[in-house]
Design an enzyme around this catalytic site. Structure first.
Site, mmCIF file in Angstrom:
data_model
loop_
_atom_site.group_PDB
_atom_site.id
_atom_site.type_symbol
_atom_site.label_atom_id
_atom_site.label_comp_id
_atom_site.label_asym_id
_atom_site.label_seq_id
_atom_site.Cartn_x
_atom_site.Cartn_y
_atom_site.Cartn_z
ATOM 1 N N TYR A 149 0.853 -1.191 0.000
ATOM 2 C CA TYR A 149 0.000 0.000 0.000
ATOM 3 C C TYR A 149 0.889 1.241 0.000
ATOM 4 O O TYR A 149 1.783 1.382 0.831
ATOM 5 C CB TYR A 149 -0.881 0.001 1.260
ATOM 6 C CG TYR A 149 -1.736 1.242 1.376
ATOM 7 C CD1 TYR A 149 -2.802 1.457 0.517
ATOM 8 C CD2 TYR A 149 -1.471 2.215 2.349
ATOM 9 C CE1 TYR A 149 -3.593 2.590 0.616
ATOM 10 C CE2 TYR A 149 -2.264 3.356 2.459
ATOM 11 C CZ TYR A 149 -3.322 3.538 1.588
ATOM 12 O OH TYR A 149 -4.095 4.664 1.681
ATOM 13 N N ASP B 146 9.488 4.467 -0.161
ATOM 14 C CA ASP B 146 8.306 5.042 0.473
ATOM 15 C C ASP B 146 8.521 4.907 1.979
ATOM 16 O O ASP B 146 8.369 3.834 2.544
ATOM 17 C CB ASP B 146 7.037 4.295 0.030
ATOM 18 C CG ASP B 146 5.791 4.816 0.731
ATOM 19 O OD1 ASP B 146 5.918 5.638 1.661
ATOM 20 O OD2 ASP B 146 4.680 4.387 0.348
ATOM 21 N N LYS C 260 3.312 11.300 7.673
ATOM 22 C CA LYS C 260 3.066 10.868 9.059
ATOM 23 C C LYS C 260 3.913 11.617 10.104
ATOM 24 O O LYS C 260 3.611 12.745 10.408
ATOM 25 C CB LYS C 260 3.265 9.363 9.154
ATOM 26 C CG LYS C 260 2.316 8.626 8.158
ATOM 27 C CD LYS C 260 1.725 7.393 8.713
ATOM 28 C CE LYS C 260 1.013 6.583 7.664
ATOM 29 N NZ LYS C 260 -0.374 6.301 7.932
HETATM 30 C C1 LIG Z 1 3.635 3.146 3.149
HETATM 31 C C2 LIG Z 1 2.584 4.199 2.995
HETATM 32 N N1 LIG Z 1 2.621 5.020 1.924
HETATM 33 C C3 LIG Z 1 1.696 5.979 1.734
HETATM 34 C C4 LIG Z 1 0.671 6.147 2.615
HETATM 35 C C5 LIG Z 1 -0.364 7.221 2.376
HETATM 36 O O1 LIG Z 1 -0.233 8.246 3.325
HETATM 37 P P1 LIG Z 1 -1.484 9.171 3.662
HETATM 38 O O2 LIG Z 1 -2.487 8.328 4.368
HETATM 39 O O3 LIG Z 1 -0.935 10.261 4.526
HETATM 40 O O4 LIG Z 1 -1.997 9.684 2.342
HETATM 41 C C6 LIG Z 1 0.574 5.322 3.745
HETATM 42 C C7 LIG Z 1 -0.521 5.478 4.710
HETATM 43 O O5 LIG Z 1 -0.757 4.689 5.595
HETATM 44 C C8 LIG Z 1 1.566 4.319 3.937
HETATM 45 O O6 LIG Z 1 1.516 3.493 4.991
#
Ligand SMILES: Cc1ncc(COP(=O)(O)O)c(C=O)c1O
Length: 444
Positions: free
Chosen positions: A144, A245, A272
Site C-alpha cells: 500500500y 516510500d 506521518k
Molecule cells: C507506506 C505508505 N505510503 C503511503 C501512505 C499514504 O499516506 P497518507 O495516508 O498520509 O496519504 C501510507 C498510509 O498509511 C503508507 O503506509
C-alpha cells in the site's frame, strides 16, 4: 462492553450513515459493527464518547510519534495558530523542518512538502518520470502506497485475477484510470532473481522502483537486504531511480529505514511523523534530482508542484516541535519498548501454543493469527485460504483488547509512541495472553 447498541458511539455511527457512505471519510477507522467515536486524547490515552479510556496503540497509524497532545507540540501549534495558519508566502518554519529532515536523512539533500503521504508518493513518482524521461514504475504486489492511481496498482488484487508473476502485469484499483496499470511493473516481494529479470527486461523504459522496506499490508513483511541491494544495483545499472516510500517506515531508523538498512535511495516519499500529528507529506532526494525537477527560477521547473496548504505554517511548526523531541535518546527508548512488546507477545504466543506469529521492527509490532508467515501477497493469500478462521480470531482478539483498555489496529497492528511506558506495554502483553487463551478455549 463493546459492542453495545445503546452506546453513544453506536448512535453516532447511525447518524453518520445518513450523511457519509459507510459512515466516514476514511475506511480504516471502521470496524464492525460500528467504530468507537473518540472524544479526547492525552499522551498514551484516548477517551471515547462513552467515557471509556483506553491505551492508544494505533497512534493514528503511526503519525502520532509522541502520542496525543504532547505539551510541546500543542504549544507550538497554539503559538503558530496565533501568528499564521495559512498564507501564500513562505515561512521560516518550512526551512526549519526541511533542515531537520535533510540533516537526519543521508539521501535527502532537498525536500518539498505536501499534505499527505499519498501526495508524497505521487510527487516521488512524478519526480522519477520527469527526471529520467521514462514511464514505468515498478512496485511490489500488495504494498500500500496511498491513493495515487499508479501507486495503487495491484494493492489488493483478487487472487482470481493474478497474472503469472513473471509477467509483471498489474491490476488497476477500482476507480483508477483504466490504463493506470499499463505503466506499472508488478514485483513479488523479496523475489531477487525474478525481479532482476523483470527489471532488466523493461530496463530502457523503467523510471523507478518504488519500495516500502516494511510492508504493513503484507503482515509487516520486511524487504530483505538481498532484495534491496539488488534493487539498488539494478536501478543504478539501468539508469532508473530507487524510490523509498518512508511514509510509514521513517520511524524504523533515526534517519529513516534506509539509514538503518544502509541503502541510499534516490528519492524518498515521506509523511506521518514529520508533521507532528498534522496533515503532511513530502518528497526528498539528492540536490541533483530535486533541483533538476522542481527549481522554478527562470521558469525551468519540470514538474509543477503547487498546493494551497503545502508547507502550511501550522503543520511545519508541529513537525519541527515533534521531530526535535524525537531525538536519539527518544528514538532508542521507543525501540526498546518495541522490543519489549514483540518479545512479550512472542512469549505469550508460545506459552498459549496459539497459531499466531509476531512480526514488526523498531516501534512497530504485529500479531497475526496464523503460523508460517509468507513473504509475498500471493503466499499470504494462501495462508488466509488455509486458515479460514484467521479473520474471526483477529476480530475476537481485537474485541478482547478493546474491552480491556487497548485500542489497536484491527488486523493485528500495534504502533507505539514515546508517551507509552513499560507498564503500558506489559498491559498489552498480559491482555494479549488472556485473549489467546480465551480464543483457544473457544470462550472469547
Ligand atoms: C507506506 C505508505 N505510503 C503511503 C501512505 C499514504 O499516506 P497518507 O495516508 O498520509 O496519504 C501510507 C498510509 O498509511 C503508507 O503506509
Amino acid at each position: 462492553m463493546f459492542p453495545d447498541r445503546g452506546s453513544n458511539s453506536s448512535k453516532l455511527f447511525d447518524r453518520a450513515l445518513n450523511v457519509m457512505p459507510g459512515g466516514n471519510s476514511r475506511h480504516t477507522v471502521y470496524f464492525p459493527p460500528y467504530p468507537i467515536y473518540a472524544a479526547r486524547g492525552e499522551g498514551a490515552w484516548v477517551t471515547d464518547v462513552d467515557g471509556v479510556k483506553r491505551l492508544d496503540f494505533i497512534n493514528n497509524y503511526s503519525s502520532l510519534i509522541h502520542g496525543h497532545c504532547h505539551p510541546e507540540v500543542t504549544a507550538a501549534i497554539a503559538r503558530q495558530a496565533g501568528l499564521l495558519t495559512a498564507i501564500s508566502l513562505p515561512t521560516e518554519a518550512e526551512i526549519e523542518l526541511a533542515e531537520i529532515i535533510c540533516a537526519r536523512m543521508p539521501s535527502v539533500d532537498q525536500i518539498r512538502f505536501a499534505n499527505s503521504g499519498t501526495e508524497g508518493v505521487m510527487m516521488a513518482i512524478k519526480t522519477a518520470r520527469a527526471y529520467t524521461g521514462r514511464r514505468i514504475i515498478a512496485k511490489i504486489e500488495g504494498a500500500y502506497h496511498g491513493s495515487d492511481d499508479t501507486a495503487a496498482v495491484s494493492t489488493y488484487p483478487h487472487p482470481g485475477r493474478f497474472s503469472p508473476p513473471e509477467s509483471g502485469i498489474g491490476i488497476p484499483e477500482p476507480g483508477s484510470a483504466p490504463g493506470s496499470a499499463a505503466d506499472v511493473l508488478v514485483l513479488q516481494m523479496n523475489d531477487v532473481e525474478g525481479t532482476r529479470s523483470l527489471l532488466r527486461a523493461h530496463g530502457t523504459e523503467l523510471a523507478a522502483v518504488l519500495v516500502d522496506p516494511l510492508v504493513k499490508n503484507l503482515a509487516y513483511q520486511p524487504a530483505s537486504i538481498e532484495f534491496l541491494t539488488m534493487l539498488r544495483e539494478e536501478t543504478k545499472a539501468l539508469g532508473a531511480l530507487l524510490i523509498f516510500d518512508e511514509v510509514y517506515s521513517l520511524r524504523l531508523g533515526f534517519g529513516g529505514a534506509q539509514e538503518l538498512l544502509g541503502i541510499k535511495a534516490d528519492i524518498t516519499a515521506m509523511g506521518k511523523i514529520i508533521g507532528g500529528g498534522l496533515p503532511v507529506g513530502a518528497v526528498g532526494g539528492s540536490a541533483e534530482i530535486m533541483s533538476a525537477v522542481y527549481d522554478q527560477r527562470e521558469g525551468k521547473a519540470r514538474v509543477s508542484h503547487g498546493g494551497t496548504y503545502n508547507a502550511n505554517p501550522l503543520t511545519m511548526a508541529a513537525g519541527v516541535a515533534a521531530m526535535r523531541l524525537f531525538d536519539r535518546p527518544a528514538f532508542e527508548r521507543l525501540n526498546r519498548l518495541g522490543d519489549r512488546l514483540r518479545d512479550g507477545l512472542t512469549a505469550v504466543v508460545e506459552a498459549t501454543g496459539a497459531d499466531a506469529m509476531v512480526r514488526g521492527a523498531a516501534s512497530i509490532a504485529g500479531l497475526f493469527h496464523a503460523r508460517g508467515g509468507g513473504q509475498t501477497y500471493r503466499e499470504l493469500a494462501k495462508v488466509r485460504m488455509d486458515n479460514p478462521d484467521m479473520s474471526r480470531k483477529a476480530e475476537l482478539f481485537f474485541h478482547h483488547m478493546l474491552n480491556n483498555g487497548v485500542l489497536m489496529g484491527g488486523p493485528g497492528f500495534f504502533i507505539l509512541s514515546t508517551a507509552h511506558t513499560e507498564a503500558d506495554v506489559d498491559h498489552v502483553i498480559e491482555q494479549a495472553g488472556r485473549a489467546l487463551e480465551l480464543i483457544k478455549a473457544g470462550k472469547a
